[in-house]
Motif scaffolding. Structure first.
Motif, short mmCIF file in Angstrom:
data_model
loop_
_atom_site.label_atom_id
_atom_site.label_comp_id
_atom_site.label_asym_id
_atom_site.label_seq_id
_atom_site.Cartn_x
_atom_site.Cartn_y
_atom_site.Cartn_z
N TRP A 131 -10.23 -6.31 6.01
CA TRP A 131 -9.22 -5.35 5.59
C TRP A 131 -9.20 -5.08 4.09
O TRP A 131 -8.61 -4.09 3.66
CB TRP A 131 -7.84 -5.86 6.00
N TYR A 132 -9.77 -5.94 3.31
CA TYR A 132 -9.66 -5.74 1.86
C TYR A 132 -10.97 -5.24 1.30
O TYR A 132 -11.94 -5.98 1.33
CB TYR A 132 -9.29 -7.07 1.19
N PRO A 133 -11.07 -4.04 0.77
CA PRO A 133 -10.00 -3.06 0.54
C PRO A 133 -9.92 -1.96 1.60
O PRO A 133 -9.17 -1.02 1.45
CB PRO A 133 -10.41 -2.44 -0.79
N THR A 134 -10.70 -2.04 2.66
CA THR A 134 -10.67 -1.07 3.75
C THR A 134 -10.95 0.35 3.23
O THR A 134 -10.11 1.23 3.31
CB THR A 134 -9.30 -1.09 4.47
N SER A 135 -12.17 0.54 2.74
CA SER A 135 -12.51 1.85 2.18
C SER A 135 -13.77 2.46 2.77
O SER A 135 -14.30 3.42 2.23
CB SER A 135 -12.68 1.73 0.66
N ILE B 130 -11.74 -0.50 12.18
CA ILE B 130 -11.22 -1.81 12.57
C ILE B 130 -9.72 -1.89 12.29
O ILE B 130 -8.95 -2.40 13.11
CB ILE B 130 -11.97 -2.93 11.81
N ALA B 131 -9.30 -1.38 11.14
CA ALA B 131 -7.88 -1.40 10.79
C ALA B 131 -7.06 -0.57 11.79
O ALA B 131 -5.97 -0.98 12.20
CB ALA B 131 -7.68 -0.87 9.38
N LEU B 132 -7.58 0.58 12.18
CA LEU B 132 -6.89 1.39 13.19
C LEU B 132 -6.72 0.62 14.49
O LEU B 132 -5.65 0.62 15.10
CB LEU B 132 -7.67 2.68 13.44
N ASP B 133 -7.78 -0.05 14.92
CA ASP B 133 -7.71 -0.84 16.15
C ASP B 133 -6.68 -1.96 16.03
O ASP B 133 -5.86 -2.18 16.94
CB ASP B 133 -9.08 -1.46 16.46
N SER C 265 0.84 -1.19 0.00
CA SER C 265 0.00 0.00 0.00
C SER C 265 0.88 1.25 0.00
O SER C 265 1.90 1.29 0.69
CB SER C 265 -0.90 0.02 1.23
N THR C 266 0.47 2.24 -0.75
CA THR C 266 1.18 3.51 -0.75
C THR C 266 0.38 4.51 0.09
O THR C 266 -0.78 4.26 0.44
CB THR C 266 1.31 4.06 -2.19
N PRO C 267 0.98 5.63 0.44
CA PRO C 267 0.25 6.63 1.24
C PRO C 267 -1.01 7.15 0.57
O PRO C 267 -1.84 7.78 1.23
CB PRO C 267 1.29 7.74 1.42
N SER C 268 -1.18 6.88 -0.73
CA SER C 268 -2.38 7.36 -1.42
C SER C 268 -3.56 6.41 -1.27
O SER C 268 -4.67 6.73 -1.70
CB SER C 268 -2.09 7.54 -2.92
N GLN C 269 -3.34 5.24 -0.68
CA GLN C 269 -4.44 4.30 -0.49
C GLN C 269 -5.20 4.68 0.79
O GLN C 269 -4.59 5.16 1.75
CB GLN C 269 -3.93 2.87 -0.39
N PRO C 270 -6.53 4.48 0.83
CA PRO C 270 -7.31 4.90 2.00
C PRO C 270 -6.77 4.40 3.34
O PRO C 270 -6.70 5.17 4.30
CB PRO C 270 -8.70 4.34 1.71
N ILE C 271 -6.37 3.12 3.41
CA ILE C 271 -5.93 2.59 4.70
C ILE C 271 -4.64 3.26 5.16
O ILE C 271 -4.50 3.62 6.33
CB ILE C 271 -5.76 1.05 4.64
N ALA D 193 -3.59 6.25 4.24
CA ALA D 193 -3.93 7.64 4.53
C ALA D 193 -4.51 7.76 5.93
O ALA D 193 -4.21 8.71 6.67
CB ALA D 193 -4.91 8.17 3.50
N ALA D 194 -5.33 6.79 6.33
CA ALA D 194 -5.92 6.79 7.67
C ALA D 194 -4.86 6.50 8.73
O ALA D 194 -4.77 7.20 9.75
CB ALA D 194 -7.05 5.77 7.76
N LEU D 195 -4.04 5.50 8.48
CA LEU D 195 -3.03 5.10 9.47
C LEU D 195 -1.94 6.15 9.64
O LEU D 195 -1.32 6.24 10.70
CB LEU D 195 -2.41 3.76 9.08
N ASN D 196 -1.70 6.94 8.61
CA ASN D 196 -0.67 7.98 8.72
C ASN D 196 -1.00 9.02 9.77
O ASN D 196 -0.14 9.83 10.13
CB ASN D 196 -0.43 8.64 7.36
N GLU D 197 -2.21 8.99 10.26
CA GLU D 197 -2.57 9.88 11.37
C GLU D 197 -1.87 9.45 12.66
O GLU D 197 -1.63 10.27 13.55
CB GLU D 197 -4.08 9.85 11.59
N VAL D 198 -1.53 8.15 12.76
CA VAL D 198 -1.03 7.63 14.03
C VAL D 198 0.28 6.85 13.91
O VAL D 198 0.94 6.58 14.91
CB VAL D 198 -2.10 6.72 14.69
N VAL D 199 0.66 6.46 12.70
CA VAL D 199 1.94 5.80 12.45
C VAL D 199 2.50 6.35 11.14
O VAL D 199 1.91 7.24 10.53
CB VAL D 199 1.80 4.26 12.35
N LYS D 200 3.64 5.83 10.71
CA LYS D 200 4.21 6.21 9.42
C LYS D 200 3.96 5.05 8.46
O LYS D 200 4.62 4.02 8.53
CB LYS D 200 5.69 6.49 9.55
N CYS D 201 2.98 5.24 7.58
CA CYS D 201 2.52 4.13 6.74
C CYS D 201 2.91 4.32 5.29
O CYS D 201 2.74 5.40 4.72
CB CYS D 201 1.00 3.99 6.84
#
Length: 399
Positions: free
Chosen positions: A369-373, A380-383, A273-279, A281-289
């Motif tokens: 998790w697939y596609p987590t949009s 759920i993915a954040l948890d 996944s790249t930073p442009s994917q929704p998951i 982009a969401a996780l980058n709020e709390v980790v470096k994804c």
């Protein structure tokens, strides 16, 4: 932007799991239901999970969105929380919405609903996600591709195990079987190739907005909520997710880098996944994804093992069938992924990754998790990630 739901699913699995999928066999159609309530089928697509025994009942009883269920009828919605509406003759009123209702969907098409839709068919995972969040009953049918998500205990669980399953014929759904369910509404994602004119002869086709991150996922949820008269529940669900993100951000040091692999392959390249994917982009709020790379598919990049080594992520999240409930996928597919994982871990470069050396590779539940949009799956993915990356700070998921 096209929604990644089915595009990512078909394209990535086709490239990564060709041999395993061939062993699983082709999807088969089933007998259409004799009544308007669809019966469970036994069809299974090459990646479609088999029926599993879910341990919980409908998430509609536990969803955060449900807390506002009893107030929905008294809530007056406005155009700011849903698609733009046009003037329509008043024939019926349900809660705060008057039908017929004309809206503009995510593809820019005008869609008119004669009445409040109750029998809904989901052709995309984002539709299922939104229905759970809004506390709606399970859809009357879904495609075989994400039946496993429907029966997952964190989505509908047992409440969905008897819903209809619609297989694909090539790149298109079985329209004859779709018609047999007599839906009030068919929901899909933008750019998925569903023949609008053919579906419109069955029921109105509503195309969901594209999702890029948490704000656009919330917009998508609110737009869909408008047409099913669940705007109050959408507001509650949106607040629940944004509050959760804020709570995680308040305590997260955000000092861990991770990548999300789309699958295990034993070849020289991996899909991440790249930073442009929704998951991400969401996780980058709390980790470096994610790792910056040109996407091959929507949000996904194909990069070499050496490139991953150069980035040296501290955690690897593997979005594979190995993390899914037992029985969700056919044994041959699970065995193929187990073999690919073993081969990958024996790779000389792979052994030098910090995540591998520190045993920080985690398989997560692909059915969710697939596609987590959608807002539910993103939550759920954040948890899942926060309890794995920072177990001392978050031993259990936030409510």
């Amino acid at each position: 932007m096209k929604n990644p739901s089915r595009l990512s699913f078909f394209a990535i699995l086709a490239l990564l799991l060709t041999a395993a999928l061939a062993a699983c066999g082709d999807a088969t159609s089933t007998t259409a239901p004799a009544t308007t309530a669809p019966a469970a089928t036994t069809a299974a697509a090459t990646t479609a999970p088999a029926t599993t025994a879910a341990t919980t009942t409908s998430v509609a009883t536990t969803s955060a969105a449900t807390t506002a269920a009893t107030t929905a009828a008294a809530t007056t919605t406005t155009a700011t929380t849903g698609p733009a509406t046009t003037a329509a003759a008043t024939t019926s009123t349900s809660g705060g919405v008057t039908y017929p209702l004309t809206v503009t969907d995510g593809s820019g098409a005008s869609v008119t609903l004669a009445k409040k839709p109750e029998k809904i068919v989901c052709l995309t995972e984002a539709c299922l996600d939104a229905m759970v969040e809004l506390g709606l009953p399970a859809p009357i049918a879904v495609t075989d591709l994400f039946y496993g998500a429907a029966v997952n205990s964190r989505l509908y669980g047992d409440a969905a195990k008897n819903i209809g399953r619609i297989p694909y014929k090539g790149d298109s759904i079985d329209l004859e079987l779709l018609a047999s369910f007599k839906p009030d509404l068919v929901v899909d994602s933008e750019g998925q190739g569903t023949p609008r004119d053919a579906v419109k002869n069955i029921a109105p086709l509503y195309v969901l907005d594209s999702v890029k991150d948490i704000p656009t996922a919330i917009t998508m949820l609110k737009d869909f909520a408008r047409i099913v008269d669940r705007s109050a529940q959408a507001e509650t669900a949106a607040k629940h997710l944004t509050d959760k993100v804020a709570a995680y951000k308040a305590k997260s040091p955000r000092d861990v880098s991770l990548v999300i692999m789309a699958n295990y392959t034993d070849g020289p390249n991996q899909y991440i996944s790249t930073p442009s994917q929704p998951i991400c982009a969401a996780l980058n709020e709390v980790v470096k994804c994610g790792i910056e790379a040109p996407p091959v598919y929507v949000g996904y990049a194909q990069i070499s093992v050496e490139a991953i080594l150069q980035a040296d992520p501290q955690v690897i999240i593997a979005n594979t069938v190995l993390g899914s409930p037992k029985g969700a996928y056919q044994d041959s597919l699970v065995a193929s992924q187990e073999a690919a994982r073993t081969a990958l871990l024996s790779n000389t470069f792979w052994k030098n990754l910090s995540a591998v050396k520190n045993n920080k590779i985690y398989d997560v539940d692909r059915t969710v998790w697939y596609p987590t949009s959608g807002t539910r799956s993103l939550g759920i993915a954040l948890d899942d990630v926060m309890t794995k990356v920072y177990p001392q700070l978050f031993p259990t998921p936030l409510p």
